[in-house]
Design a protein around this motif. Structure first.
Motif, PDB file in Angstrom:
ATOM      1  N   LYS A 232       1.001  -1.058   0.141  1.00 40.98           N
ATOM      2  CA  LYS A 232       0.001  -0.075  -0.006  1.00 40.98           C
ATOM      3  C   LYS A 232       0.847   1.353  -0.004  1.00 40.98           C
ATOM      4  O   LYS A 232       0.617   2.330  -0.680  1.00 40.98           O
ATOM      5  CB  LYS A 232      -0.944  -0.010   1.198  1.00 40.98           C
ATOM      6  CG  LYS A 232      -1.853   1.187   1.362  1.00 40.98           C
ATOM      7  CD  LYS A 232      -2.717   1.045   2.676  1.00 40.98           C
ATOM      8  CE  LYS A 232      -3.575   2.200   2.958  1.00 40.98           C
ATOM      9  NZ  LYS A 232      -4.220   1.915   4.032  1.00 40.98           N
ATOM     10  N   LEU A 233       2.208   1.052   0.774  1.00 39.32           N
ATOM     11  CA  LEU A 233       2.881   2.320   0.839  1.00 39.32           C
ATOM     12  C   LEU A 233       3.504   2.477  -0.435  1.00 39.32           C
ATOM     13  O   LEU A 233       3.338   3.964  -1.088  1.00 39.32           O
ATOM     14  CB  LEU A 233       3.795   2.162   1.871  1.00 39.32           C
ATOM     15  CG  LEU A 233       4.964   3.336   2.220  1.00 39.32           C
ATOM     16  CD1 LEU A 233       5.293   3.393   3.708  1.00 39.32           C
ATOM     17  CD2 LEU A 233       6.351   3.042   1.461  1.00 39.32           C
ATOM     18  N   ARG A 234       3.952   1.725  -1.072  1.00 36.77           N
ATOM     19  CA  ARG A 234       4.702   1.935  -2.462  1.00 36.77           C
ATOM     20  C   ARG A 234       3.585   2.270  -3.529  1.00 36.77           C
ATOM     21  O   ARG A 234       3.914   2.822  -4.584  1.00 36.77           O
ATOM     22  CB  ARG A 234       5.331   0.650  -2.721  1.00 36.77           C
ATOM     23  CG  ARG A 234       6.685   0.705  -1.834  1.00 36.77           C
ATOM     24  CD  ARG A 234       7.495  -0.420  -2.304  1.00 36.77           C
ATOM     25  NE  ARG A 234       8.860  -0.764  -1.320  1.00 36.77           N
ATOM     26  CZ  ARG A 234       9.450  -1.816  -1.087  1.00 36.77           C
ATOM     27  NH1 ARG A 234       9.503  -2.792  -2.335  1.00 36.77           N
ATOM     28  NH2 ARG A 234      10.385  -1.846  -0.331  1.00 36.77           N
ATOM     29  N   LEU A 235       2.450   1.703  -3.485  1.00 35.18           N
ATOM     30  CA  LEU A 235       1.218   2.166  -4.355  1.00 35.18           C
ATOM     31  C   LEU A 235       1.055   3.238  -4.312  1.00 35.18           C
ATOM     32  O   LEU A 235       1.122   3.998  -5.467  1.00 35.18           O
ATOM     33  CB  LEU A 235      -0.034   1.034  -4.164  1.00 35.18           C
ATOM     34  CG  LEU A 235      -1.102   1.646  -5.027  1.00 35.18           C
ATOM     35  CD1 LEU A 235      -0.803   1.356  -6.467  1.00 35.18           C
ATOM     36  CD2 LEU A 235      -2.441   0.877  -4.494  1.00 35.18           C
ATOM     37  N   HIS A 236       0.949   4.142  -3.042  1.00 33.00           N
ATOM     38  CA  HIS A 236       0.671   5.392  -3.126  1.00 33.00           C
ATOM     39  C   HIS A 236       1.710   6.212  -3.599  1.00 33.00           C
ATOM     40  O   HIS A 236       1.438   7.459  -4.302  1.00 33.00           O
ATOM     41  CB  HIS A 236       0.022   5.827  -1.858  1.00 33.00           C
ATOM     42  CG  HIS A 236      -1.478   5.299  -1.635  1.00 33.00           C
ATOM     43  ND1 HIS A 236      -2.487   6.040  -1.843  1.00 33.00           N
ATOM     44  CD2 HIS A 236      -1.857   4.145  -0.996  1.00 33.00           C
ATOM     45  CE1 HIS A 236      -3.576   5.468  -1.510  1.00 33.00           C
ATOM     46  NE2 HIS A 236      -3.197   4.282  -1.083  1.00 33.00           N
ATOM     47  N   ARG A 237       2.875   5.875  -3.432  1.00 34.56           N
ATOM     48  CA  ARG A 237       4.341   6.660  -3.678  1.00 34.56           C
ATOM     49  C   ARG A 237       4.513   6.409  -5.151  1.00 34.56           C
ATOM     50  O   ARG A 237       4.738   7.555  -5.980  1.00 34.56           O
ATOM     51  CB  ARG A 237       5.591   5.955  -3.090  1.00 34.56           C
ATOM     52  CG  ARG A 237       5.705   6.481  -1.600  1.00 34.56           C
ATOM     53  CD  ARG A 237       6.535   5.793  -0.994  1.00 34.56           C
ATOM     54  NE  ARG A 237       7.105   6.205   0.313  1.00 34.56           N
ATOM     55  CZ  ARG A 237       6.421   6.585   1.410  1.00 34.56           C
ATOM     56  NH1 ARG A 237       5.318   6.737   1.409  1.00 34.56           N
ATOM     57  NH2 ARG A 237       7.127   6.978   2.547  1.00 34.56           N
ATOM     58  N   LEU A 238       4.279   5.461  -5.719  1.00 32.11           N
ATOM     59  CA  LEU A 238       4.253   5.250  -7.365  1.00 32.11           C
ATOM     60  C   LEU A 238       3.032   6.111  -8.080  1.00 32.11           C
ATOM     61  O   LEU A 238       3.410   6.733  -8.968  1.00 32.11           O
ATOM     62  CB  LEU A 238       4.205   3.951  -7.759  1.00 32.11           C
ATOM     63  CG  LEU A 238       4.036   3.436  -9.140  1.00 32.11           C
ATOM     64  CD1 LEU A 238       5.456   3.901  -9.873  1.00 32.11           C
ATOM     65  CD2 LEU A 238       4.345   2.008  -9.446  1.00 32.11           C
TER      66      LEU A 238
ATOM     67  N   ASP B 248     -10.858   2.942  -4.703  1.00 31.43           N
ATOM     68  CA  ASP B 248     -10.846   2.447  -5.971  1.00 31.43           C
ATOM     69  C   ASP B 248     -10.348   1.021  -5.733  1.00 31.43           C
ATOM     70  O   ASP B 248     -10.861   0.154  -6.392  1.00 31.43           O
ATOM     71  CB  ASP B 248     -10.326   3.013  -7.225  1.00 31.43           C
ATOM     72  CG  ASP B 248     -11.027   4.400  -7.489  1.00 31.43           C
ATOM     73  OD1 ASP B 248     -12.188   4.168  -7.283  1.00 31.43           O
ATOM     74  OD2 ASP B 248     -10.374   5.125  -7.960  1.00 31.43           O
ATOM     75  N   VAL B 249      -9.160   0.752  -5.159  1.00 29.23           N
ATOM     76  CA  VAL B 249      -8.512  -0.537  -4.923  1.00 29.23           C
ATOM     77  C   VAL B 249      -9.418  -1.458  -4.165  1.00 29.23           C
ATOM     78  O   VAL B 249      -9.517  -2.655  -4.651  1.00 29.23           O
ATOM     79  CB  VAL B 249      -7.226  -0.121  -3.927  1.00 29.23           C
ATOM     80  CG1 VAL B 249      -6.821  -1.799  -3.606  1.00 29.23           C
ATOM     81  CG2 VAL B 249      -6.014   0.454  -4.793  1.00 29.23           C
TER      82      VAL B 249
ATOM     83  N   TYR C 117      -0.855  -5.732  -3.125  1.00 33.83           N
ATOM     84  CA  TYR C 117      -1.865  -5.567  -4.044  1.00 33.83           C
ATOM     85  C   TYR C 117      -1.017  -6.412  -5.363  1.00 33.83           C
ATOM     86  O   TYR C 117       0.248  -6.060  -5.640  1.00 33.83           O
ATOM     87  CB  TYR C 117      -2.183  -4.302  -4.486  1.00 33.83           C
ATOM     88  CG  TYR C 117      -2.770  -3.711  -3.387  1.00 33.83           C
ATOM     89  CD1 TYR C 117      -3.742  -3.866  -2.790  1.00 33.83           C
ATOM     90  CD2 TYR C 117      -2.055  -2.363  -2.793  1.00 33.83           C
ATOM     91  CE1 TYR C 117      -4.483  -3.461  -1.624  1.00 33.83           C
ATOM     92  CE2 TYR C 117      -2.498  -1.797  -1.667  1.00 33.83           C
ATOM     93  CZ  TYR C 117      -3.921  -2.159  -1.096  1.00 33.83           C
ATOM     94  OH  TYR C 117      -4.319  -1.558  -0.211  1.00 33.83           O
ATOM     95  N   GLY C 118      -1.923  -6.806  -6.199  1.00 32.01           N
ATOM     96  CA  GLY C 118      -1.432  -7.515  -7.570  1.00 32.01           C
ATOM     97  C   GLY C 118      -2.587  -7.511  -8.520  1.00 32.01           C
ATOM     98  O   GLY C 118      -3.680  -7.690  -7.936  1.00 32.01           O
ATOM     99  N   LEU C 119      -2.658  -7.583  -9.624  1.00 32.57           N
ATOM    100  CA  LEU C 119      -3.491  -7.976 -10.467  1.00 32.57           C
ATOM    101  C   LEU C 119      -4.060  -9.349 -10.725  1.00 32.57           C
ATOM    102  O   LEU C 119      -3.206 -10.401 -10.565  1.00 32.57           O
ATOM    103  CB  LEU C 119      -3.410  -7.484 -12.097  1.00 32.57           C
ATOM    104  CG  LEU C 119      -3.292  -6.020 -12.062  1.00 32.57           C
ATOM    105  CD1 LEU C 119      -2.867  -5.788 -13.653  1.00 32.57           C
ATOM    106  CD2 LEU C 119      -4.480  -5.153 -11.946  1.00 32.57           C
TER     107      LEU C 119
END
Length: 224
Positions: free
Chosen positions: A40-46, A81-82, A111-113
């Motif tokens: 989650k942390l890296r998702l929001h950073r990216l 949305d996630v 997270y992943g698809l």
């Protein structure tokens, strides 16, 4: 910025749909360069960096406003949305855990698809100009993945020129939508002036140079 997304009625607005497609494309980019599982942390950073630097590719900033938090970047709409897309079976959420840092407790996850999510991306990319956005997000994920270690992936984004602007206080609104306020793009663009002979550099190279710049600033600040 809409910090209170609609949660009832089952009707998806066009803006919500576009945002969710953007999220799927971003996660697909992360899948392609081995960033998944993405915390989650890296998702929001990216997501923040992909928003901030999109004008380099002549793309609009899809979500240009967020609050500057001490912990870093957080998009309430993105997180909503996630959860929604996960319920639809397009995103896999795993590794739910409570974390504690100097700012208190918070909930993290990876997270992943899913296969359904990957199929949805393949379908969407075949439509119109979406492929341009997808190509950019894949390149942004690639630049993020090339940060040298976990420490850099977690903390180098905090050295972003807009976020780290000393004139921007915590708990104030960052606005990336106007180029004159988007110091991230200004800094990345100015790097073209450092190329041999002053020749212009490709947007891809500007993007990767900017990510390496953030890591250099981080290493210097930490005495490495």
């Amino acid at each position: 910025m809409n910090s209170n997304p609609p949660r009832a009625g089952g009707v998806v607005r066009t803006a919500d749909l576009r945002r969710r497609i953007w999220l799927l494309l971003l996660l697909d980019g992360a899948e392609r360069v081995g960033l998944v599982p993405l915390s989650k942390l890296r998702l929001h950073r990216l997501a923040y960096l992909a928003n901030a630097l999109s004008p380099i590719y002549d793309l609009p900033v899809p979500d240009g406003q967020l609050v500057k938090y001490k912990r870093g970047f957080y998009y309430p709409d993105l997180q909503w949305d996630v959860d929604r897309v996960a319920v639809q079976g397009l995103i896999r959420i795993y590794g739910l855990r409570h974390q504690r840092d100097e700012f208190g407790w918070w909930l993290d996850a990876d997270y992943g698809l899913t296969q359904m999510g990957l199929a949805a991306v393949s379908h969407v990319v075949s439509l119109g100009d979406i492929s341009r956005v997808h190509s950019y997000l894949c390149e942004a994920a690639s630049a993020f993945s090339r940060l040298s270690d976990d420490y850099a992936r977690d903390d180098a984004p905090l050295e972003d020129a807009t976020f780290d602007n000393p004139n921007q206080g915590y708990d104030t609104l960052i606005d990336l939508s106007e180029i004159r306020r988007n110091l991230s793009v200004q800094t990345a663009t100015s790097m073209s002036e450092l190329s041999p002979g002053g020749s212009p550099i490709l947007p891809r190279d500007q993007l990767h140079l900017y990510f390496r710049y953030m890591e250099r600033v981080l290493r210097k600040a930490s005495g490495q």
